[in-house]
Design a protein around this motif. Sequence first.
Motif, PDB file in Angstrom:
ATOM      1  N   GLU A   1       8.179   0.023  -7.904  1.00 21.11           N
ATOM      2  CA  GLU A   1       7.287   1.099  -7.661  1.00 21.11           C
ATOM      3  C   GLU A   1       5.369   0.760  -7.803  1.00 21.11           C
ATOM      4  OE1 GLU A   1       7.647   5.456  -8.960  1.00 21.11           O
ATOM      5  OE2 GLU A   1       8.866   5.792  -7.785  1.00 21.11           O
ATOM      6  N   LEU A   2       5.859  -0.421  -7.336  1.00 26.11           N
ATOM      7  CA  LEU A   2       4.287  -1.080  -7.216  1.00 26.11           C
ATOM      8  C   LEU A   2       3.551  -1.114  -6.334  1.00 26.11           C
ATOM      9  CD1 LEU A   2       6.148  -4.827  -7.756  1.00 26.11           C
ATOM     10  CD2 LEU A   2       5.575  -3.237  -9.772  1.00 26.11           C
ATOM     11  N   PRO A   3       1.763  -1.054  -6.829  1.00 24.60           N
ATOM     12  CA  PRO A   3       0.667  -0.684  -5.507  1.00 24.60           C
ATOM     13  C   PRO A   3       0.704  -2.153  -4.909  1.00 24.60           C
ATOM     14  CG  PRO A   3       0.628  -1.250  -8.000  1.00 24.60           C
ATOM     15  CD  PRO A   3       1.810  -1.837  -8.133  1.00 24.60           C
ATOM     16  N   LYS A   4      -1.057  -2.448  -4.223  1.00 26.06           N
ATOM     17  CA  LYS A   4      -1.082  -3.031  -3.455  1.00 26.06           C
ATOM     18  C   LYS A   4       0.274  -3.664  -2.364  1.00 26.06           C
ATOM     19  CE  LYS A   4      -3.571  -5.769  -7.215  1.00 26.06           C
ATOM     20  NZ  LYS A   4      -3.667  -6.522  -8.247  1.00 26.06           N
ATOM     21  N   LYS A   5       0.564  -2.605  -1.356  1.00 25.27           N
ATOM     22  CA  LYS A   5       1.716  -3.004  -0.916  1.00 25.27           C
ATOM     23  C   LYS A   5       1.646  -3.933   0.443  1.00 25.27           C
ATOM     24  CE  LYS A   5       5.348   0.087  -2.314  1.00 25.27           C
ATOM     25  NZ  LYS A   5       6.585   1.534  -1.743  1.00 25.27           N
ATOM     26  N   TRP A   6      -0.126  -4.026   0.246  1.00 23.71           N
ATOM     27  CA  TRP A   6      -0.408  -4.882   2.128  1.00 23.71           C
ATOM     28  C   TRP A   6       0.309  -6.177   1.944  1.00 23.71           C
ATOM     29  CZ3 TRP A   6      -2.129  -9.705   0.073  1.00 23.71           C
ATOM     30  CH2 TRP A   6      -3.260  -9.449  -1.259  1.00 23.71           C
ATOM     31  N   LEU A   7       0.749  -6.734   0.604  1.00 23.89           N
ATOM     32  CA  LEU A   7       1.066  -8.340   0.954  1.00 23.89           C
ATOM     33  C   LEU A   7       2.738  -8.076   1.735  1.00 23.89           C
ATOM     34  CD1 LEU A   7       1.366 -10.659  -0.832  1.00 23.89           C
ATOM     35  CD2 LEU A   7       2.308  -9.807  -2.813  1.00 23.89           C
ATOM     36  N   LEU A   8       3.141  -7.162   1.637  1.00 24.56           N
ATOM     37  CA  LEU A   8       4.418  -6.804   2.400  1.00 24.56           C
ATOM     38  C   LEU A   8       3.702  -6.972   4.280  1.00 24.56           C
ATOM     39  CD1 LEU A   8       6.658  -4.134   0.931  1.00 24.56           C
ATOM     40  CD2 LEU A   8       6.763  -6.005   0.455  1.00 24.56           C
ATOM     41  N   PHE A   9       3.125  -6.493   4.336  1.00 25.09           N
ATOM     42  CA  PHE A   9       1.961  -6.860   5.781  1.00 25.09           C
ATOM     43  C   PHE A   9       2.044  -8.159   6.053  1.00 25.09           C
ATOM     44  CE2 PHE A   9       1.303  -2.046   4.676  1.00 25.09           C
ATOM     45  CZ  PHE A   9       2.055  -1.372   6.519  1.00 25.09           C
ATOM     46  N   ILE A  10       1.599  -8.672   4.824  1.00 28.31           N
ATOM     47  CA  ILE A  10       1.437 -10.589   5.302  1.00 28.31           C
ATOM     48  C   ILE A  10       2.197 -11.614   4.815  1.00 28.31           C
ATOM     49  CG2 ILE A  10       0.078 -12.379   4.133  1.00 28.31           C
ATOM     50  CD1 ILE A  10      -1.625 -10.525   3.454  1.00 28.31           C
TER      51      ILE A  10
END
Length: 280
Positions: free
Chosen positions: A72-81
């Motif tokens: 349940e890590l934050p900063k899931k924007w990395l997955l969109f990259i």
Amino acid sequence: LLEGLVVIAKGKRKIHFLWGVFCFSVMVWGIGVYKIASASNFSEALLWWRIAYVGVIFIPIFLLHFIYEFLELPKKWLLFIIYPIGLFFLIINFIDGLFIKNADYIFNQFYYLSSPPPLYLAFVGIFFAIVLFVLFSLWRAQRSAHSIKKAQLKYLFWALLIGFSGGGTAFLPVFKIYFYPALNATIALGILIVAYAILRYRFMDIRIVVRKTVIYFLSAGFAYGTFYLITWLYNKSFGGVYTNGAYVLGLVIAPLFVLLFIWLNEKIKGIANKYLFFSL
């Protein structure tokens, strides 16, 4: 393949699907490597290298997504990259000279990638950056976890560390460091460690289904093994299964087998509960 199928078929959460597709990516790589090792010419080997890298490209991506969901890590924007980057590498993987350029015949056994282009170097860098990030995230989470969660994280950390430490050496011959890729076997070991964590420490919460499967599999193995053993003994002693002597002896063997099967089935359950499913 088996671990991926069980986790996807019996799991109900996103992490089950993500670990399943991670296993499938490893499987695609494994099939590709097997075919590379048995390829008889350069063009055939190159084709299977491209197929193998379909799995390799998505191994770190699915693993990263799994860790984000599991921890349940934050900063899931990395997955969109990372997914578009993976799609980019997947496309150029099938364009001559951009990702895979050449292969040398090494160890007098098989064709191995060589002369890596710049985009391949970029991929290797991203691959190991993701692996290190995943391992660091697991190590950090393990330090603050307690009880069963701590055990789950410990086994997952060591499974991935062992698997990628050995599997990572497969990149070395690409860069003319001719280390024989025998340590690829650690990848299978890593997957088995996770399977053990699923059984013993409720990792991903699908153990009840797996427990039944283990018990049925062992009991069925005993039944089939006994059948073939008796058939072999009959053929040796009486010259066939359908003889008078075989029928008479069967009157003794049949009830003994039933009693032995019931006793052994209970023993199997006891052993499985004690060593694999003690907390259920």
